[in-house]
Design a protein around this motif. Structure first.
Motif, PDB file in Angstrom:
ATOM      1  N   TYR A 128      10.563   0.390  -5.755  1.00  0.00           N
ATOM      2  CA  TYR A 128       9.949  -0.524  -6.935  1.00  0.00           C
ATOM      3  C   TYR A 128       8.538  -0.872  -7.078  1.00  0.00           C
ATOM      4  N   PHE A 129       8.159  -1.023  -5.877  1.00  0.00           N
ATOM      5  CA  PHE A 129       6.621  -1.535  -5.508  1.00  0.00           C
ATOM      6  C   PHE A 129       5.883  -0.389  -6.173  1.00  0.00           C
ATOM      7  N   TYR A 130       6.013   0.972  -5.801  1.00  0.00           N
ATOM      8  CA  TYR A 130       5.060   1.958  -6.321  1.00  0.00           C
ATOM      9  C   TYR A 130       5.195   2.038  -7.791  1.00  0.00           C
ATOM     10  N   ASP A 131       6.671   1.801  -8.321  1.00  0.00           N
ATOM     11  CA  ASP A 131       6.690   2.093 -10.024  1.00  0.00           C
ATOM     12  C   ASP A 131       5.836   0.955 -10.419  1.00  0.00           C
ATOM     13  N   LEU A 132       5.841  -0.326 -10.039  1.00  0.00           N
ATOM     14  CA  LEU A 132       5.052  -1.541 -10.321  1.00  0.00           C
ATOM     15  C   LEU A 132       3.510  -1.278 -10.265  1.00  0.00           C
ATOM     16  N   LEU A 133       3.141  -0.625  -9.291  1.00  0.00           N
ATOM     17  CA  LEU A 133       1.766  -0.250  -9.065  1.00  0.00           C
ATOM     18  C   LEU A 133       1.373   0.605 -10.173  1.00  0.00           C
ATOM     19  N   ASP A 134       2.063   1.772 -10.308  1.00  0.00           N
ATOM     20  CA  ASP A 134       2.161   2.795 -11.506  1.00  0.00           C
ATOM     21  C   ASP A 134       2.004   2.204 -12.959  1.00  0.00           C
ATOM     22  N   ARG A 135       2.713   1.066 -13.223  1.00  0.00           N
ATOM     23  CA  ARG A 135       2.534   0.441 -14.309  1.00  0.00           C
ATOM     24  C   ARG A 135       1.345  -0.152 -14.485  1.00  0.00           C
ATOM     25  N   LEU A 136       0.770  -1.058 -13.404  1.00  0.00           N
ATOM     26  CA  LEU A 136      -0.297  -1.720 -13.509  1.00  0.00           C
ATOM     27  C   LEU A 136      -1.580  -0.646 -13.700  1.00  0.00           C
ATOM     28  N   ASN A 137      -1.370   0.563 -13.250  1.00  0.00           N
ATOM     29  CA  ASN A 137      -2.666   1.677 -13.369  1.00  0.00           C
ATOM     30  C   ASN A 137      -2.466   2.141 -14.781  1.00  0.00           C
ATOM     31  N   THR A 138      -1.155   2.356 -15.339  1.00  0.00           N
ATOM     32  CA  THR A 138      -1.108   3.389 -16.645  1.00  0.00           C
ATOM     33  C   THR A 138      -1.261   2.444 -17.793  1.00  0.00           C
ATOM     34  N   GLN A 139      -0.443   1.211 -17.752  1.00  0.00           N
ATOM     35  CA  GLN A 139       0.046   0.138 -18.864  1.00  0.00           C
ATOM     36  C   GLN A 139      -1.235  -0.827 -18.963  1.00  0.00           C
ATOM     37  N   GLU A 140      -1.894  -1.420 -17.783  1.00  0.00           N
ATOM     38  CA  GLU A 140      -2.794  -2.487 -17.613  1.00  0.00           C
ATOM     39  C   GLU A 140      -4.178  -1.888 -17.332  1.00  0.00           C
ATOM     40  N   GLY A 141      -4.205  -0.594 -17.124  1.00  0.00           N
ATOM     41  CA  GLY A 141      -5.559  -0.001 -17.102  1.00  0.00           C
ATOM     42  C   GLY A 141      -6.217  -0.260 -15.695  1.00  0.00           C
ATOM     43  N   ILE A 142      -5.485  -0.871 -14.711  1.00  0.00           N
ATOM     44  CA  ILE A 142      -6.110  -1.345 -13.431  1.00  0.00           C
ATOM     45  C   ILE A 142      -6.249  -0.114 -12.723  1.00  0.00           C
ATOM     46  N   THR A 143      -7.401  -0.250 -11.865  1.00  0.00           N
ATOM     47  CA  THR A 143      -7.628   1.067 -10.814  1.00  0.00           C
ATOM     48  C   THR A 143      -6.966   0.407  -9.642  1.00  0.00           C
ATOM     49  N   ILE A 144      -6.380   1.359  -8.824  1.00  0.00           N
ATOM     50  CA  ILE A 144      -5.533   0.850  -7.685  1.00  0.00           C
ATOM     51  C   ILE A 144      -6.080   1.758  -6.390  1.00  0.00           C
ATOM     52  N   VAL A 145      -6.395   0.902  -5.342  1.00  0.00           N
ATOM     53  CA  VAL A 145      -6.831   1.338  -4.049  1.00  0.00           C
ATOM     54  C   VAL A 145      -5.736   0.777  -2.967  1.00  0.00           C
ATOM     55  N   LEU A 146      -5.062   1.741  -2.362  1.00  0.00           N
ATOM     56  CA  LEU A 146      -3.947   1.520  -1.749  1.00  0.00           C
ATOM     57  C   LEU A 146      -4.081   1.989  -0.205  1.00  0.00           C
ATOM     58  N   VAL A 147      -4.277   1.063   0.720  1.00  0.00           N
ATOM     59  CA  VAL A 147      -4.605   1.864   2.108  1.00  0.00           C
ATOM     60  C   VAL A 147      -3.213   1.704   2.721  1.00  0.00           C
ATOM     61  N   THR A 148      -2.877   2.869   3.592  1.00  0.00           N
ATOM     62  CA  THR A 148      -1.603   2.998   4.369  1.00  0.00           C
ATOM     63  C   THR A 148      -1.861   3.768   5.378  1.00  0.00           C
ATOM     64  N   HIS A 149      -1.279   3.417   6.662  1.00  0.00           N
ATOM     65  CA  HIS A 149      -1.268   4.233   7.795  1.00  0.00           C
ATOM     66  C   HIS A 149       0.040   5.325   7.725  1.00  0.00           C
ATOM     67  N   ASP A 150       1.037   5.207   6.652  1.00  0.00           N
ATOM     68  CA  ASP A 150       2.008   6.128   6.718  1.00  0.00           C
ATOM     69  C   ASP A 150       1.475   7.377   5.698  1.00  0.00           C
ATOM     70  N   ILE A 151       1.255   8.242   6.367  1.00  0.00           N
ATOM     71  CA  ILE A 151       0.583   9.400   5.837  1.00  0.00           C
ATOM     72  C   ILE A 151       1.806  10.245   5.172  1.00  0.00           C
ATOM     73  N   GLY A 152       2.968   9.787   5.528  1.00  0.00           N
ATOM     74  CA  GLY A 152       4.206  10.412   4.836  1.00  0.00           C
ATOM     75  C   GLY A 152       4.103   9.886   3.266  1.00  0.00           C
ATOM     76  N   ILE A 153       3.470   8.556   3.053  1.00  0.00           N
ATOM     77  CA  ILE A 153       3.532   8.059   1.482  1.00  0.00           C
ATOM     78  C   ILE A 153       2.493   8.559   0.789  1.00  0.00           C
ATOM     79  N   VAL A 154       2.919   9.677   0.123  1.00  0.00           N
ATOM     80  CA  VAL A 154       2.023  10.342  -0.881  1.00  0.00           C
ATOM     81  C   VAL A 154       2.994  10.365  -2.019  1.00  0.00           C
ATOM     82  N   ASP A 155       2.916   9.096  -2.603  1.00  0.00           N
ATOM     83  CA  ASP A 155       3.837   9.087  -3.814  1.00  0.00           C
ATOM     84  C   ASP A 155       3.358   9.774  -5.129  1.00  0.00           C
TER      85      ASP A 155
END
Lengths: 267, 254
Positions: free
Chosen positions: B185-212
């Protein structure tokens, strides 16, 4: 009720008490949430030295205490930040120094025993008209500054790092709240005395935090407890011929107990 | 990175940034442009300097060398902080008894309350309502923040970070300790912020597997910038193969 209209000293005590109680209660909520409850205790001890110095020099003790307390609060802040001391150590050191200076000054001049006792134990019924006006003005300044900045203070208290990134000048606000705390302590000293002044800051806020589900409620409840403590405490003191400071704090404590039980009942 | 984006002036540019603590080097010569509309994931193992880099970009730490420019201005001169949203790593580690409602937490970022102006108050109310709607938390507006679940709290912090209409949103390990469903849900939300609200997103994660699938850019950090490029290329890169093979990250030329 008749007594209130007959005796000017009672009116003055009530008026000053109400203003000071609100300032203490509003600021108390922030200090408690910042885990700074003990700063009131520490600053009240340094205030003792300020009062002793004022009496020693025959200057207005309230004014000397105010200057002393503000400087000490900034000293505590600096010590906490840069001296690498654990938690409350800075407060403990500065407050012991205040007490030590107070005792030495008191012994040196020898002739102000009763006056000093009044400051230690509080004598709101003996408050001078000029002190009433000064207290009201300072209390109003404290409340306006805290309420005016309350979102920033809340943000800073809740999440310091995010607050900093949002552009809030955290150091400036830290200094402001520290200075406001010292002013409030000196004001509170007039109502309940040096030994009990931290109660005026801690008890209403602690009571308010028992039942508040949001920040506004915490502030309003804290003010309510502070006001009821001062008004009922003063009335009881007058009727029962007991010390006002003790009665005010006792009423505050009973309200805290009541709020505590109500919260326990709710959960 | 496609060429048209490279020609645009970056929203944020990290230029030759190095950082060392007393005991050693944390970051070495990082150069990283972040462009408007990017959905950038900064990845890397624990201790690779990701959070340090983020803190340098946000002005919380001073780089030992190099500089950061935000929206064309040097960091020291930049003042438009409401245009930057930030959710720190330990956002949910607050005092659980803190007496603030979800709405009050969102309002924290709005600056001084202007009690006198009714117009401002109405504007603030609608900004808060919009932010809460975007994260789907409007019905919890009066709930005390400590009484919400970890995932819900994180959504409230996003609402706080976007209430001023920022151009860029920084998130440091936002999904730590959040279950898989909430993560989706969280990644979908960030995607909506990125595409619909036009917000640039910078996400830091140690989990290299998360390449959504939503992520457009990847910056792989291990003291140095090991890789920076599009998500698609990253998946075909040697760096990614190294990671999948369980090997350590080695330094490839950027």
């Amino acid at each position: 009720m008749d007594a209130f209209f007959t005796y000017g000293f009672l009116q003055r005590a009530l008026l000053a008490g109400i203003f000071i109680a609100v300032a203490c209660a509003v600021l108390g909520v922030f200090l408690l949430l910042r885990k700074d409850a003990m700063i009131g205790h520490g600053l009240s001890h340094i205030t003792f030295a300020g009062v002793a110095l004022g009496l020693f020099l025959h200057m207005m003790p309230l004014a000397v205490a105010l200057a002393f307390s503000v400087l000490a609060s900034l000293g505590i802040m600096k010590l906490k930040e840069s001296a690498g001391l654990y938690g409350d150590t800075a407060i403990a050191i500065v407050s012991s120094l205040g007490m030590a200076l107070g005792i030495i000054l008191a012994t040196l001049s020898q002739n102000f025993g009763v006056a000093l006792l009044n400051y230690l134990f509080g004598e709101i019924l003996a408050i001078e008209p000029v002190e009433v006006w000064l207290s009201m003005a300072l209390a109003a300044v404290v409340v306006v500054l805290v309420v005016g900045n309350y979102r920033k203070f809340m943000f800073l208290t809740f999440d310091r790092e995010s607050a900093r990134v949002s552009g809030i000048r955290v150091r400036r606000l830290d200094t402001l709240i520290t200075i406001l705390a010292s002013v409030t302590i000196v004001l509170g000293m007039k109502v309940v005395g040096i030994l009990l002044v931290s109660a005026l800051i801690v008890i209403p806020a602690a009571a308010g935090l028992q039942l508040a589900s949001n920040f506004k409620a915490a502030i309003v409840l804290s003010c309510g407890v502070g006001l009821v403590s001062v008004i009922v405490g003063l009335a009881l003191a007058f009727v029962l011929d007991l010390p006002a400071s003790g009665m005010i704090v006792l009423v505050g404590f009973l309200l805290f107990g009541l709020f505590f039980l109500l919260r326990k009942g709710k959960t | 990175m496609d060429s048209s984006a490279a020609e645009n002036k970056p929203l944020i540019s990290v230029e030759n940034v190095s950082f060392s603590y007393g005991y050693g080097l944390v970051l070495l010569d990082i150069t990283l442009p972040i462009h408007e509309g990017d959905f950038l994931s900064i990845i890397g193992p624990n201790g690779s300097g990701k959070t340090t880099l983020l803190k340098i970009i946000l002005g919380l730490l001073k780089p030992t060398r190099g500089r950061v420019r935000i929206m064309g201005k040097d960091l020291e001169e930049f003042a438009d902080w409401p245009k930057i949203g930030y959710i720190p790593q330990k956002a949910t580690h607050f005092d659980p008894l803190f007496p603030a409602s979800a709405k009050e937490v969102v309002a924290m970022a709005l600056g001084p309350s202007r009690l006198l102006s009714r117009g401002t108050r109405r504007r603030e109310e609608s900004a808060i309502r919009h932010a809460l709607q975007v994260v789907g938390m409007e019905e919890f507006r009066n709930r005390r923040i400590g009484r919400l679940s970890g995932g819900q709290q994180q959504r409230i912090f996003i609402a706080r970070a976007i209430v001023n209409g920022p151009r860029i949103l920084f998130l440091d390990e936002p999904t730590t300790g959040v279950d898989a469903e909430t993560q989706g849900y969280f990644y979908d939300l960030l995607d909506r912020l990125n595409t619909q609200e036009g917000i640039t997103i910078v996400l830091v994660t140690h989990d290299i597997g998360i390449v959504d699938k939503h992520i457009s850019q990847v910056a792989c950090l291990n003291q140095r910038l090991v890789y920076h490029g599009s998500h698609g290329e990253f998946c075909r890169s040697d760096t990614f193969k190294d990671i999948l093979a369980g090997g350590h990250l080695v330094s490839h030329r950027h």
